[in-house]
Enzyme design. Sequence first.
Site, short mmCIF file in Angstrom:
data_model
loop_
_atom_site.label_atom_id
_atom_site.label_comp_id
_atom_site.label_asym_id
_atom_site.label_seq_id
_atom_site.Cartn_x
_atom_site.Cartn_y
_atom_site.Cartn_z
N GLY A 36 35.37 -9.28 47.65
CA GLY A 36 35.43 -10.74 47.74
C GLY A 36 35.36 -11.36 46.35
O GLY A 36 36.18 -12.23 45.99
N HIS A 37 34.40 -10.91 45.55
CA HIS A 37 34.28 -11.43 44.17
C HIS A 37 35.55 -11.10 43.38
O HIS A 37 36.06 -11.92 42.61
CB HIS A 37 33.10 -10.77 43.45
CG HIS A 37 31.76 -11.06 44.04
ND1 HIS A 37 30.99 -10.08 44.65
CD2 HIS A 37 31.01 -12.18 44.10
CE1 HIS A 37 29.84 -10.60 45.05
NE2 HIS A 37 29.83 -11.88 44.74
N ASP A 152 31.24 -19.23 51.51
CA ASP A 152 30.10 -20.13 51.39
C ASP A 152 30.64 -21.56 51.47
O ASP A 152 30.71 -22.28 50.48
CB ASP A 152 29.37 -19.86 50.07
CG ASP A 152 28.85 -18.43 50.02
OD1 ASP A 152 27.83 -18.16 50.66
OD2 ASP A 152 29.48 -17.57 49.37
N GLN A 155 28.61 -24.58 50.41
CA GLN A 155 28.46 -24.55 48.95
C GLN A 155 29.70 -25.17 48.28
O GLN A 155 29.58 -26.00 47.36
CB GLN A 155 28.29 -23.10 48.49
CG GLN A 155 28.42 -22.86 47.00
CD GLN A 155 28.05 -21.45 46.61
OE1 GLN A 155 26.88 -21.09 46.65
NE2 GLN A 155 29.02 -20.63 46.24
N SER A 188 27.16 -9.35 49.47
CA SER A 188 26.21 -8.44 48.82
C SER A 188 25.05 -8.11 49.77
O SER A 188 24.45 -7.04 49.68
CB SER A 188 25.64 -9.07 47.55
OG SER A 188 26.70 -9.44 46.70
#
Length: 291
Positions: A36-37, A152, A155, A188
């Site tokens: 994802g990152h 997120d 966020q 994570s």
Amino acid sequence: MLTLHGIIELRDYVKHWRITGQRIAFVPTMGNLHAGHLHLVERAHEFAERVAVSIFVNPLQFGPNEDFKNYPRTLEADKIQLAAAGVDLLFAPSLDEMYACDWEKITRVEVPGLASILDGKFRPGHFAGMATIVVKLFNMVQPDVALFGEKDYQQLVVIRRLVADLCIPVKIVGVPTVRGADGLAMSSRNQYLTASERELAPLLFRTLGKLVQALNDGRRDFQRLESEAVRKLSAVGMRPDYVAIRAAGTLATPDEVTGNFVVLAAAWLGKTRLIDNIEVHTTVASEHVGT
Ligand code: AMP
């Protein structure tokens, strides 16, 4: 890839990029990187000549009973992945570097309203802590573009709002959630799951998928749909904090004329808190109101 730990060196380095007319795309993370990152990093290259990533586990956004101490920290492995992904600069500051004074007393960025609903209701102070570190990082890196995951979702909505409210000159790009083959959003925190919990976890995404289907079928009995989903998750042993149907982009409570939704959920599975969401853009008129 250059790794820097100090704010002064970071400022010097990005100044060099700026005066030579190179644009900077920035991906803030807490490390322990997964696909994802890395997808955010991949997308970042589309927007700028230079890509900077930060790794900082920010104590300000963790509640007193949350996993700040145990959060997985894997800097050396992360560096290898970022270098392979063509990142120019990794900023990995220490706690002291980021919070020279007592971090519990630091000035905070508050985003009223948005920060106290949904996840904010269950994680008081989380969004102010996140907003504060993001603004600090923006002031240090001064990126042209910053990329955040739609995983997120709240966020992302909070960041878009604070950037608009505080006139921060950065373009915010949301990137779709990267999932495992079974639908589970990569995170994570997934490594906290036991083998049997890992098998159960994709049910969160599947339950949201059923809500998407119901909205696409024209159902608009939002509260009933939410309670049904909570019951379904509870029946298999998850402990939902919430399942919510909201207006896409704003997180406002939807009404019968809303056409663009986001369905969101947060649920505990053992000691792991999972979150997920799906956006829904309906074309069907709300004929079945109240069914
Ligand atoms: P974190 O390290 O968890 O703070 O996440 C750093 C960035 O990666 C945030 O913008 C997240 O929304 C994003 N991110 C985390 N998981 C995923 C995922 N599965 N797909 C896409 N982006 C993600």
